[in-house]
Enzyme design. Structure first.
Site, short mmCIF file in Angstrom:
data_model
loop_
_atom_site.label_atom_id
_atom_site.label_comp_id
_atom_site.label_asym_id
_atom_site.label_seq_id
_atom_site.Cartn_x
_atom_site.Cartn_y
_atom_site.Cartn_z
N GLN A 230 34.88 41.88 46.21
CA GLN A 230 35.49 43.19 45.99
C GLN A 230 36.64 42.86 45.05
O GLN A 230 37.65 42.28 45.46
CB GLN A 230 35.96 43.76 47.33
CG GLN A 230 36.39 45.22 47.31
CD GLN A 230 37.47 45.57 46.30
OE1 GLN A 230 37.18 45.97 45.16
NE2 GLN A 230 38.72 45.42 46.67
N SER B 121 41.57 33.53 41.00
CA SER B 121 42.18 34.53 40.13
C SER B 121 43.67 34.31 39.93
O SER B 121 44.39 33.88 40.85
CB SER B 121 41.95 35.91 40.76
OG SER B 121 42.79 36.86 40.18
N GLU C 207 45.65 36.57 40.03
CA GLU C 207 46.34 37.46 40.98
C GLU C 207 46.97 36.67 42.12
O GLU C 207 47.85 37.17 42.82
CB GLU C 207 45.35 38.49 41.55
CG GLU C 207 45.04 39.64 40.62
CD GLU C 207 46.23 40.56 40.40
OE1 GLU C 207 46.76 41.10 41.37
OE2 GLU C 207 46.64 40.73 39.23
N TYR D 15 43.92 41.85 47.78
CA TYR D 15 42.96 41.13 46.94
C TYR D 15 43.51 39.73 46.62
O TYR D 15 42.80 38.72 46.76
CB TYR D 15 42.70 41.91 45.63
CG TYR D 15 41.94 41.11 44.60
CD1 TYR D 15 40.55 40.99 44.67
CD2 TYR D 15 42.60 40.47 43.55
CE1 TYR D 15 39.85 40.24 43.72
CE2 TYR D 15 41.91 39.72 42.61
CZ TYR D 15 40.54 39.61 42.70
OH TYR D 15 39.85 38.88 41.77
P1 NAP Z 1 32.84 42.75 39.03
O1 NAP Z 1 32.36 43.23 37.71
O2 NAP Z 1 33.62 43.66 39.92
O3 NAP Z 1 31.54 42.21 39.83
C1 NAP Z 1 31.59 41.92 41.20
C2 NAP Z 1 30.21 41.51 41.66
O4 NAP Z 1 30.24 41.22 43.07
C3 NAP Z 1 29.14 42.61 41.49
O5 NAP Z 1 27.93 41.99 41.07
C4 NAP Z 1 28.98 43.14 42.91
O6 NAP Z 1 27.71 43.70 43.17
C5 NAP Z 1 29.14 41.85 43.71
N1 NAP Z 1 29.44 42.09 45.13
C6 NAP Z 1 30.50 42.77 45.63
N2 NAP Z 1 30.46 42.76 46.96
C7 NAP Z 1 29.35 42.05 47.33
C8 NAP Z 1 28.76 41.69 48.56
N3 NAP Z 1 29.29 42.07 49.72
N4 NAP Z 1 27.62 40.94 48.56
C9 NAP Z 1 27.06 40.56 47.39
N5 NAP Z 1 27.57 40.87 46.18
C10 NAP Z 1 28.70 41.62 46.15
O7 NAP Z 1 33.74 41.43 38.85
P2 NAP Z 1 33.90 40.47 37.56
O8 NAP Z 1 34.96 41.01 36.69
O9 NAP Z 1 32.56 40.15 37.02
O10 NAP Z 1 34.54 39.18 38.27
C11 NAP Z 1 33.71 38.16 38.83
C12 NAP Z 1 34.50 37.38 39.85
O11 NAP Z 1 35.66 36.81 39.24
C13 NAP Z 1 35.06 38.21 41.01
O12 NAP Z 1 35.06 37.37 42.15
C14 NAP Z 1 36.48 38.52 40.60
O13 NAP Z 1 37.28 38.78 41.74
C15 NAP Z 1 36.84 37.24 39.90
N6 NAP Z 1 37.84 37.32 38.84
C16 NAP Z 1 37.70 38.23 37.84
C17 NAP Z 1 38.63 38.24 36.80
C18 NAP Z 1 38.49 39.21 35.65
O14 NAP Z 1 39.48 39.38 34.93
N7 NAP Z 1 37.33 39.80 35.43
C19 NAP Z 1 39.69 37.31 36.80
C20 NAP Z 1 39.77 36.39 37.84
C21 NAP Z 1 38.84 36.38 38.84
P3 NAP Z 1 27.39 45.29 42.98
O15 NAP Z 1 26.91 45.42 41.55
O16 NAP Z 1 26.33 45.52 43.98
O17 NAP Z 1 28.67 46.03 43.25
O1 F7E Z 2 45.24 46.21 36.03
C1 F7E Z 2 48.17 48.29 35.25
C2 F7E Z 2 48.02 47.80 36.68
O2 F7E Z 2 43.16 46.88 37.26
C3 F7E Z 2 46.02 45.52 35.09
C4 F7E Z 2 40.75 42.13 38.21
O3 F7E Z 2 39.66 41.67 37.43
O4 F7E Z 2 42.30 40.89 36.88
C5 F7E Z 2 42.01 42.18 37.36
O5 F7E Z 2 43.07 42.67 38.16
C6 F7E Z 2 47.43 46.10 35.08
C7 F7E Z 2 48.05 46.30 36.46
O6 F7E Z 2 43.51 44.46 36.51
C8 F7E Z 2 46.50 51.50 35.12
O7 F7E Z 2 49.06 48.31 37.49
C9 F7E Z 2 48.42 50.68 34.50
O8 F7E Z 2 49.38 45.85 36.46
O9 F7E Z 2 42.99 46.14 34.83
P1 F7E Z 2 43.63 45.99 36.15
P2 F7E Z 2 44.27 43.53 37.56
O10 F7E Z 2 44.86 44.29 38.68
O11 F7E Z 2 45.18 42.63 36.77
C10 F7E Z 2 42.54 39.90 37.89
C11 F7E Z 2 42.80 38.58 37.21
C12 F7E Z 2 41.48 39.86 38.92
O12 F7E Z 2 41.19 38.83 39.50
C13 F7E Z 2 40.94 41.18 39.39
O13 F7E Z 2 39.67 41.02 40.01
O14 F7E Z 2 47.37 47.39 34.49
N1 F7E Z 2 47.69 49.68 35.05
N2 F7E Z 2 47.70 51.81 34.52
C14 F7E Z 2 46.51 50.15 35.45
N3 F7E Z 2 45.45 49.56 36.03
C15 F7E Z 2 44.36 50.31 36.29
N4 F7E Z 2 43.27 49.74 36.85
N5 F7E Z 2 44.31 51.66 36.00
C16 F7E Z 2 45.37 52.31 35.41
O15 F7E Z 2 45.31 53.51 35.16
#
Ligand code: NAP
Ligand code: F7E
Length: 325
Positions: free
Chosen positions: A84, A126, A128, A150
């Site tokens: 999530q 992450s 985060e 998270y």
């Molecule tokens: P995303 O687009 O939100 O994809 C999340 C994936 O997890 C989806 O395929 C979702 O499936 C699956 N999933 C969620 N709950 C599940 C469950 N209970 N059982 C099996 N599958 C489940 O995330 P992303 O951006 O590709 O990120 C990939 C990973 O990297 C995540 O763990 C995220 O927290 C981490 N991460 C992301 C970032 C970033 O900036 N993107 C940075 C650091 C870490 P559904 O399609 O069914 O929802």
């Molecule tokens: O927010 C600000 C918000 O939701 C970035 C996930 O992939 O990266 C992601 O987490 C910033 C925050 O990403 C809006 O308050 C302002 O400060 O795009 P975001 P995130 O929270 O940094 C990390 C590395 C992960 O691991 C997570 O899975 O932008 N912000 N206005 C907003 N954010 C959102 N979503 N929507 C707004 O309207």
């Protein structure tokens, strides 16, 4: 003769899963993915490669389903990307976030340990976890101070990965990835929310965009570059943890400036701040130092921030133009 490598990706339907699956197919891997049962399929990002990958139903909440999928796919490498992943939802659903994003990691590690401890394991950690940052830029040694359920869940996932490496000698790596984006980013995340709105405003489908904290700063990179780092971690001689980042930070306001500007629009004419979008606790600034990844993995990001923003806006302009008004 070399045997074909097999990889299992949890979260294959997500942004990173879709990029990683393509990256591995290009390297001749047999790619398996975990999908969860849903009344409507969420396969848009992998529809073009559907015939080249094998999908298995399982869920991070269901231990036996994970054991079975590892048994069936017999992977050499497991990439645990499922979670999530949306921070605001973690405030609304903290317990479920803990089950998926924290305990889900232990369930995957247990499945690997039970079925074949020689499997190499990647955990999607992450930035985060750094939350209220204790130093800048953040490295592998910077202490964690997560600011959301998270972030707390990811800190657990990180440490349980380290613990299984130390306790059971698993080849388990944790990639501490900073924000990475693309045209496949979910529309609830701020970058894609902006690029989608720019396209909709430009094409007269929308007039206003409500955002929260415009001062928040992130170290934004391109997802395609970041999946390469995941793979590199699992090709090393010893398992380790790595920060993956560009080393440059920008504010949400700057993202708006470039994105609206690229479409010939003034962001101030369209953006308004909605207090409802301000988080109970936000991460105000993040900026990573990926020196270790550069030195040990030979990894460096290729896409620049401005290129990334323009690429996202262009993709949304093309997509929205095809939608019926
Ligand atoms: P995303 O687009 O939100 O994809 C999340 C994936 O997890 C989806 O395929 C979702 O499936 C699956 N999933 C969620 N709950 C599940 C469950 N209970 N059982 C099996 N599958 C489940 O995330 P992303 O951006 O590709 O990120 C990939 C990973 O990297 C995540 O763990 C995220 O927290 C981490 N991460 C992301 C970032 C970033 O900036 N993107 C940075 C650091 C870490 P559904 O399609 O069914 O929802
Ligand atoms: O927010 C600000 C918000 O939701 C970035 C996930 O992939 O990266 C992601 O987490 C910033 C925050 O990403 C809006 O308050 C302002 O400060 O795009 P975001 P995130 O929270 O940094 C990390 C590395 C992960 O691991 C997570 O899975 O932008 N912000 N206005 C907003 N954010 C959102 N979503 N929507 C707004 O309207």
């Amino acid at each position: 003769m070399t045997t074909q490598r097999r990889a299992l990706i949890t979260g294959i339907t997500g942004q990173d899963g879709a990029y990683l699956a393509r990256f591995l197919l290009e390297r001749d891997y047999e790619v398996h993915g975990v999908v969860r049962r849903s009344s409507t399929e969420t396969f848009e990002r992998i529809v073009a490669i559907r015939d080249q990958i094998q999908l298995h139903q399982a869920d991070l909440l269901d231990q036996l389903s994970l054991v079975r999928v590892v048994e069936k796919s017999q992977p050499h490498e497991v990439y645990n990307l499922a979670a999530q992943s949306f921070v605001p939802t973690s405030f609304e659903q903290p317990l479920l976030t803990g089950e998926f994003t924290a305990l889900g990691v232990t369930r995957m590690l247990e499945a690997v340990r039970l079925v074949d401890p020689a499997i190499r394991f990647y955990q999607a950690s992450s930035s985060e976890m750094f939350g209220k940052v204790q130093e800048e830029p953040q490295t592998e040694r910077t202490p964690f101070w997560p600011r959301s359920p998270y972030g707390v869940a990811k800190a657990y996932g990180h440490w349980i990965t380290v613990n299984y490496r130390e306790s059971y000698d698993l080849f388990a790596c944790s990639g501490i990835l900073f924000n990475h984006e693309s045209p496949w980013r979910g529309k609830e995340f701020v970058t894609r929310k902006i690029s989608d709105a720019v396209a909709r405003i430009k094409l007269s489908r929308q007039s206003r965009l409500k955002l929260g904290n415009l001062d928040a700063q992130r170290d934004w990179g391109f997802a395609g570059d970041y999946v390469r780092a995941m793979w590199l971690m699992l090709q090393q001689d010893v398992p380790d943890d790595f920060v993956i980042a560009t080393g440059v930070k920008h504010s949400v306001r700057e993202f708006c400036e470039i994105a609206f500007g690229h479409a010939g629009l003034q962001w101030e004419d369209h953006v308004e701040v909605d207090q409802a979008l301000i988080r109970p606790a936000d991460v105000n600034t993040l900026c990573g130092d990926a020196t270790k990844a550069k030195q040990q993995l030979g990894w460096e990001p290729e896409a620049s921030f401005a290129e990334l923003v323009r690429r996202m806006v262009d993709a949304d302009l093309e997509r929205v133009a095809k939608e019926s008004p």
